[in-house]
Structures are given as structure tokens and as C-alpha cells.
Design a protein around this motif. Structure first.
Motif, PDB file in Angstrom:
ATOM      1  N   VAL A 225     -13.683   2.812   4.802  1.00  0.00           N
ATOM      2  CA  VAL A 225     -12.929   3.679   3.890  1.00  0.00           C
ATOM      3  C   VAL A 225     -11.932   4.521   4.664  1.00  0.00           C
ATOM      4  O   VAL A 225     -10.749   4.616   4.308  1.00  0.00           O
ATOM      5  CB  VAL A 225     -13.888   4.584   3.089  1.00  0.00           C
ATOM      6  CG1 VAL A 225     -13.100   5.608   2.278  1.00  0.00           C
ATOM      7  CG2 VAL A 225     -14.762   3.745   2.167  1.00  0.00           C
ATOM      8  N   LEU A 226     -12.379   5.143   5.736  1.00  0.00           N
ATOM      9  CA  LEU A 226     -11.510   6.025   6.519  1.00  0.00           C
ATOM     10  C   LEU A 226     -10.363   5.248   7.161  1.00  0.00           C
ATOM     11  O   LEU A 226      -9.249   5.763   7.286  1.00  0.00           O
ATOM     12  CB  LEU A 226     -12.323   6.742   7.603  1.00  0.00           C
ATOM     13  CG  LEU A 226     -13.382   7.731   7.091  1.00  0.00           C
ATOM     14  CD1 LEU A 226     -14.200   8.273   8.252  1.00  0.00           C
ATOM     15  CD2 LEU A 226     -12.728   8.881   6.334  1.00  0.00           C
ATOM     16  N   ALA A 227     -10.642   4.017   7.569  1.00  0.00           N
ATOM     17  CA  ALA A 227      -9.586   3.209   8.199  1.00  0.00           C
ATOM     18  C   ALA A 227      -8.501   2.824   7.195  1.00  0.00           C
ATOM     19  O   ALA A 227      -7.370   2.504   7.595  1.00  0.00           O
ATOM     20  CB  ALA A 227     -10.201   1.952   8.815  1.00  0.00           C
ATOM     21  N   ARG A 228      -8.807   2.868   5.892  1.00  0.00           N
ATOM     22  CA  ARG A 228      -7.828   2.496   4.871  1.00  0.00           C
ATOM     23  C   ARG A 228      -6.903   3.646   4.464  1.00  0.00           C
ATOM     24  O   ARG A 228      -5.898   3.412   3.773  1.00  0.00           O
ATOM     25  CB  ARG A 228      -8.552   1.992   3.620  1.00  0.00           C
ATOM     26  CG  ARG A 228      -9.134   0.601   3.743  1.00  0.00           C
ATOM     27  CD  ARG A 228      -9.775   0.195   2.436  1.00  0.00           C
ATOM     28  NE  ARG A 228      -8.810   0.235   1.327  1.00  0.00           N
ATOM     29  CZ  ARG A 228      -9.159   0.218   0.040  1.00  0.00           C
ATOM     30  NH1 ARG A 228     -10.436   0.172  -0.300  1.00  0.00           N
ATOM     31  NH2 ARG A 228      -8.227   0.250  -0.889  1.00  0.00           N
ATOM     32  N   VAL A 229      -7.249   4.875   4.854  1.00  0.00           N
ATOM     33  CA  VAL A 229      -6.434   6.031   4.446  1.00  0.00           C
ATOM     34  C   VAL A 229      -5.037   5.914   5.055  1.00  0.00           C
ATOM     35  O   VAL A 229      -4.887   5.873   6.288  1.00  0.00           O
ATOM     36  CB  VAL A 229      -7.105   7.353   4.870  1.00  0.00           C
ATOM     37  CG1 VAL A 229      -6.205   8.540   4.490  1.00  0.00           C
ATOM     38  CG2 VAL A 229      -8.468   7.487   4.230  1.00  0.00           C
ATOM     39  N   ALA A 231      -3.245   3.442   5.387  1.00  0.00           N
ATOM     40  CA  ALA A 231      -3.053   2.228   6.189  1.00  0.00           C
ATOM     41  C   ALA A 231      -1.903   1.405   5.615  1.00  0.00           C
ATOM     42  O   ALA A 231      -1.452   1.617   4.481  1.00  0.00           O
ATOM     43  CB  ALA A 231      -4.332   1.401   6.199  1.00  0.00           C
ATOM     44  N   ASN A 232      -1.402   0.458   6.403  1.00  0.00           N
ATOM     45  CA  ASN A 232      -0.289  -0.373   5.957  1.00  0.00           C
ATOM     46  C   ASN A 232      -0.706  -1.365   4.880  1.00  0.00           C
ATOM     47  O   ASN A 232       0.102  -1.753   4.034  1.00  0.00           O
ATOM     48  CB  ASN A 232       0.311  -1.132   7.151  1.00  0.00           C
ATOM     49  CG  ASN A 232       0.950  -0.185   8.157  1.00  0.00           C
ATOM     50  OD1 ASN A 232       1.491   0.850   7.774  1.00  0.00           O
ATOM     51  ND2 ASN A 232       0.864  -0.540   9.433  1.00  0.00           N
ATOM     52  N   GLU A 233      -1.981  -1.789   4.918  1.00  0.00           N
ATOM     53  CA  GLU A 233      -2.476  -2.774   3.960  1.00  0.00           C
ATOM     54  C   GLU A 233      -3.675  -2.220   3.228  1.00  0.00           C
ATOM     55  O   GLU A 233      -4.530  -1.557   3.820  1.00  0.00           O
ATOM     56  CB  GLU A 233      -2.847  -4.076   4.688  1.00  0.00           C
ATOM     57  CG  GLU A 233      -3.146  -5.233   3.767  1.00  0.00           C
ATOM     58  CD  GLU A 233      -3.413  -6.526   4.527  1.00  0.00           C
ATOM     59  OE1 GLU A 233      -3.532  -7.585   3.893  1.00  0.00           O
ATOM     60  OE2 GLU A 233      -3.516  -6.458   5.766  1.00  0.00           O
ATOM     61  N   PHE A 234      -3.743  -2.467   1.916  1.00  0.00           N
ATOM     62  CA  PHE A 234      -4.811  -1.934   1.070  1.00  0.00           C
ATOM     63  C   PHE A 234      -4.940  -0.419   1.246  1.00  0.00           C
ATOM     64  O   PHE A 234      -6.030   0.109   1.460  1.00  0.00           O
ATOM     65  CB  PHE A 234      -6.147  -2.622   1.369  1.00  0.00           C
ATOM     66  CG  PHE A 234      -6.132  -4.100   1.139  1.00  0.00           C
ATOM     67  CD1 PHE A 234      -5.949  -4.628  -0.130  1.00  0.00           C
ATOM     68  CD2 PHE A 234      -6.273  -4.990   2.205  1.00  0.00           C
ATOM     69  CE1 PHE A 234      -5.921  -6.004  -0.336  1.00  0.00           C
ATOM     70  CE2 PHE A 234      -6.247  -6.359   2.002  1.00  0.00           C
ATOM     71  CZ  PHE A 234      -6.073  -6.870   0.720  1.00  0.00           C
ATOM     72  N   THR A 235      -3.825   0.251   1.183  1.00  0.00           N
ATOM     73  CA  THR A 235      -3.793   1.700   1.378  1.00  0.00           C
ATOM     74  C   THR A 235      -4.679   2.389   0.347  1.00  0.00           C
ATOM     75  O   THR A 235      -4.663   2.061  -0.842  1.00  0.00           O
ATOM     76  CB  THR A 235      -2.363   2.222   1.240  1.00  0.00           C
ATOM     77  OG1 THR A 235      -1.544   1.564   2.207  1.00  0.00           O
ATOM     78  CG2 THR A 235      -2.308   3.724   1.480  1.00  0.00           C
ATOM     79  N   LEU A 236      -5.450   3.348   0.826  1.00  0.00           N
ATOM     80  CA  LEU A 236      -6.350   4.095  -0.049  1.00  0.00           C
ATOM     81  C   LEU A 236      -5.886   5.545  -0.128  1.00  0.00           C
ATOM     82  O   LEU A 236      -5.838   6.254   0.883  1.00  0.00           O
ATOM     83  CB  LEU A 236      -7.785   4.033   0.492  1.00  0.00           C
ATOM     84  CG  LEU A 236      -8.862   4.685  -0.376  1.00  0.00           C
ATOM     85  CD1 LEU A 236      -8.999   3.917  -1.693  1.00  0.00           C
ATOM     86  CD2 LEU A 236     -10.195   4.710   0.361  1.00  0.00           C
ATOM     87  N   GLY A 237      -5.501   5.963  -1.314  1.00  0.00           N
ATOM     88  CA  GLY A 237      -5.116   7.352  -1.509  1.00  0.00           C
ATOM     89  C   GLY A 237      -6.319   8.186  -1.856  1.00  0.00           C
ATOM     90  O   GLY A 237      -6.845   8.119  -2.972  1.00  0.00           O
ATOM     91  N   ILE A 238      -6.801   8.958  -0.919  1.00  0.00           N
ATOM     92  CA  ILE A 238      -8.005   9.764  -1.122  1.00  0.00           C
ATOM     93  C   ILE A 238      -7.802  11.119  -0.460  1.00  0.00           C
ATOM     94  O   ILE A 238      -7.292  11.215   0.658  1.00  0.00           O
ATOM     95  CB  ILE A 238      -9.246   9.037  -0.540  1.00  0.00           C
ATOM     96  CG1 ILE A 238     -10.522   9.816  -0.833  1.00  0.00           C
ATOM     97  CG2 ILE A 238      -9.100   8.762   0.941  1.00  0.00           C
ATOM     98  CD1 ILE A 238     -11.795   9.038  -0.494  1.00  0.00           C
ATOM     99  N   ASN A 239      -8.167  12.180  -1.161  1.00  0.00           N
ATOM    100  CA  ASN A 239      -7.988  13.520  -0.608  1.00  0.00           C
ATOM    101  C   ASN A 239      -9.225  13.958   0.171  1.00  0.00           C
ATOM    102  O   ASN A 239     -10.276  13.291   0.136  1.00  0.00           O
ATOM    103  CB  ASN A 239      -7.654  14.529  -1.712  1.00  0.00           C
ATOM    104  CG  ASN A 239      -8.724  14.581  -2.801  1.00  0.00           C
ATOM    105  OD1 ASN A 239      -9.918  14.625  -2.514  1.00  0.00           O
ATOM    106  ND2 ASN A 239      -8.283  14.550  -4.058  1.00  0.00           N
ATOM    107  N   ASN A 240      -9.088  15.076   0.849  1.00  0.00           N
ATOM    108  CA  ASN A 240     -10.175  15.544   1.717  1.00  0.00           C
ATOM    109  C   ASN A 240     -11.427  15.921   0.931  1.00  0.00           C
ATOM    110  O   ASN A 240     -12.542  15.759   1.429  1.00  0.00           O
ATOM    111  CB  ASN A 240      -9.705  16.739   2.540  1.00  0.00           C
ATOM    112  CG  ASN A 240      -8.820  16.303   3.702  1.00  0.00           C
ATOM    113  OD1 ASN A 240      -8.760  15.117   4.027  1.00  0.00           O
ATOM    114  ND2 ASN A 240      -8.134  17.247   4.335  1.00  0.00           N
TER     115      ASN A 240
END
Length: 339
Positions: A225-229, A231-240
Motif C-alpha cells: 500500500v505504501l509503495a503505491r502512494v 507511484a507512477n503505476e496504480f497510484t493510490l491517493g490516500i491521506n495520512n
């Protein structure tokens, strides 16, 4: 001794005794009283054969009785043998609930050992036992080991059985079931399999779907999950706040928090969000302070580091104080060596 052969031999003996007495001893006849009852007058040769005949009948009854006992004992051994086969099959399958009632002492000892044993074949031994049940199970084990999908329903294995788990892993790898179908069904799939599927699921899942099955979160899936924040691919928009919610659901140590920061460093999270995240974590959990210092050093934010270290006790954060002292002496080492 075979009764048929014994009977033939006994008849030959009786005929020989009767013939000998009649031919060489006497041809006279006589009558005998048995308990006051006069019996018909018969040849002495016949009366000579009568005791032999009585002995024959008694011996046949005796042999028949013990033959019956032997047959019953043999039947017990045969039934126990079948139970031993079943116990071996269950040991190979790794069944947890096993119980057989053995009638013979020898099989009972072996059965008790098997009922508390899980066996694994060493190499490919399929087809060497000449027993259909055992060979069938060995073939199933070999197929599962080779990544094939087999039918385990006839064995009534529990969902947390290792063979069931591996068989469903094979099924997932072959694309026959989806990750979401696994994680959404806790009655059919074991927790360890659902957690593994969740790791794959979070690689592409949306934040809402990810949080829906948050109960399956592990350290490994959190790293994903943290690696997707950002990221260029499968970007995950998640706040703190959402990240904090995920982290709080796990029992994390000081080293775990440092590992999380290291994973984030390889991803695309903005430095400002990363610093803020670990600042919030350190405010709520002392175990995260080391990770906060690690993050600050990694991002070369030395002013906050000085503030924390200068206001700490002399025996606190000695590794970070040593690292700062080396940096002040223009000695460049990786922060990884000090955590």
C-alpha cells in the motif's frame, strides 16, 4: 489342519482298524448295554471302530471351534488392516480429527502413532505401494506439489488444511478464482490464504476496496500500500489519516516503523507527507520516534533532528546521536547502518 483331509485320513484309519479286527482277530458279534439300554448286536470289529469314530467327531468339533476362533481373529486383523490404510491416508492428508477403534493390540499401537502423525512423501513414490487408496492419495499430493488443481471434496478436509490451502493457491495462480473472491469468503478460505490474496489485491485495489477488507491487513500488504502512494503505476491517493488507521490495526515495533519509512522512501510519497506522517505517528506512539528520526535524516531535515536529540536523555537515541556526530565531522555513512 484341513478338516476335509483329516476326515479322509480318519475314514481310512477306521476302515483299516475294522478290517484288521474282522480279518485277523474275530468275526464274532456282541451286544453292549449303554446306561442300561441294550444296543443292537454288532460285529466286534464295528464296536472297535466306534471309539475311533467318537474320537474323530470330538476332534473335528475341537478343530472347528478353534478354526472359528482363528477366523474371527483373522477377520479382526483384516478389518484393522483396512483401518490402518485409512489412518495412513489421513496422515498423508494431514487430517486434524482422526480416530479409529482397533481390535488388535499390534494394530492399535501402530494406529495410535499414525493418528498423531502427519506424513510427507520423500520424493515421488506414486504407485509403489500397490494399494489403490494410498497410491491415489500419493498421486494427489504429487499433483498439488506440481501446481495442479485436484478434487479434495471426497476427503472432507477443513479449510485450514495445508493441502486445501495449497490446492486453492494453485487454483488462484491458474486464474480459476480471483483474489477478491478469496478475501470476501471467510467460511470457504483459510485466513492465511485470504491474507496472501489481500497482498495481491491491494496492488491494484482502490482505497475504498482496500479499506473494506482492512481486517486482512498484514505488514507485507501494508508495504505494498505504501509503495503505491503517488507511484507512477496504480497510484493510490490516500491521506495520512487513512494511513494511520491502517497502521494502528497492526502491532508494529520500532523496527517495523523504520521498515515502513524505508519502503515509502522507494515510492513516490512526497517528502512533506512522509515527514508529517511519521511526526503524527511519533506523537501517538513512542515506538515510532526512531522511524521519525530515520525519516528526517534520510531527507536531510537536520533541524528537527537536533531539536529532538538535544532535548533527549543522555542514554536515548545513542545510535542517531553517533550518526549526527559523524555527519558533523563530514563522515558520510548510510543511515541504514545505524538502525
Amino acid at each position: 489342519m484341513y478338516i476335509k483331509r483329516y476326515t479322509i485320513a480318519a475314514l481310512i484309519l477306521m476302515a483299516s482298524v475294522g478290517a484288521f479286527v474282522y480279518t485277523y482277530v474275530t468275526e464274532e458279534t456282541t451286544s453292549i448295554d449303554l446306561f442300561g439300554i441294550p444296543l443292537p448286536s454288532l460285529s466286534i470289529a464295528v464296536w472297535t471302530v466306534v471309539p475311533v469314530f467318537v474320537l474323530y467327531v470330538a476332534s473335528v468339533l475341537h478343530m472347528s471351534f478353534y478354526s472359528l476362533l482363528g477366523s474371527m481373529s483373522l477377520r479382526k486383523y483384516e478389518k484393522d488392516y483396512e483401518k490402518i490404510i485409512d489412518a495412513i491416508v489421513e496422515a498423508y492428508l494431514g487430517k486434524k480429527s482422526r480416530s479409529h477403534n482397533f481390535k488388535t493390540d499390534r494394530y492399535s499401537l501402530l494406529g495410535k502413532l499414525l493418528e498423531n502423525t502427519t506424513m510427507f512423501p520423500a520424493g515421488n513414490i506414486t504407485g509403489i505401494t500397490s494399494n489403490k487408496k494410498i497410491d491415489g492419495v500419493l498421486k494427489i499430493l504429487e499433483d498439488i506439489k506440481n501446481g495442479e488443481v485436484v478434487d479434495l471434496k471426497p476427503f472432507n478436509l477443513l479449510k485450514d488444511n495445508e493441502l486445501v490451502i495449497q490446492n486453492k493457491r494453485n487454483k488462484y495462480k491458474k486464474g480459476l478464482i480471483t483474489a477478491e473472491s478469496i478475501i470476501s469468503n471467510d467460511t470457504k478460505y483459510a485466513d492465511i490464504l485470504r491474507e496472501e490474496a489481500y497482498i495481491e489485491y491491494v496492488k491494484t485495489a482502490s482505497i475504498s476496496s482496500l479499506l473494506k477488507y482492512k481486517v486482512l491487513l498484514t505488514k507485507e500488504s501494508l508495504y505494498v500500500v505504501l509503495a503505491r502512494v503517488n507511484a507512477n503505476e496504480f497510484t493510490l491517493g490516500i491521506n495520512n489519516e487513512e494511513l494511520l488507521s491502517l497502521m494502528k490495526s497492526l502491532d508494529l515495533s520500532s523496527q517495523d516503523y523504520i521498515k515502513l519509512s524505508s519502503v515509502i522512501a522507494t515510492g513516490g510519497m512526497l517528502p512533506e507527507q512522509r515527514i508529517q506522517l511519521f511526526e503524527m505517528l511519533s506523537d501517538e506512539n513512542e515506538d515510532a520516534i526512531d522511524a521519525y528520526l530515520y525519516t528526517l535524516f534520510d531527507l536531510e531535515m537536520l533541524a528537527p533532528v537536533d531539536s529532538i536529540l538535544d532535548n533527549s536523555q543522555a542514554d536515548e537515541y545513542q545510535n542517531f546521536k553517533a550518526y549526527r556526530a559523524l555527519k558533523l565531522c563530514n563522515k558520510n555513512f548510510s543511515i541504514e547502518l545505524f538502525v
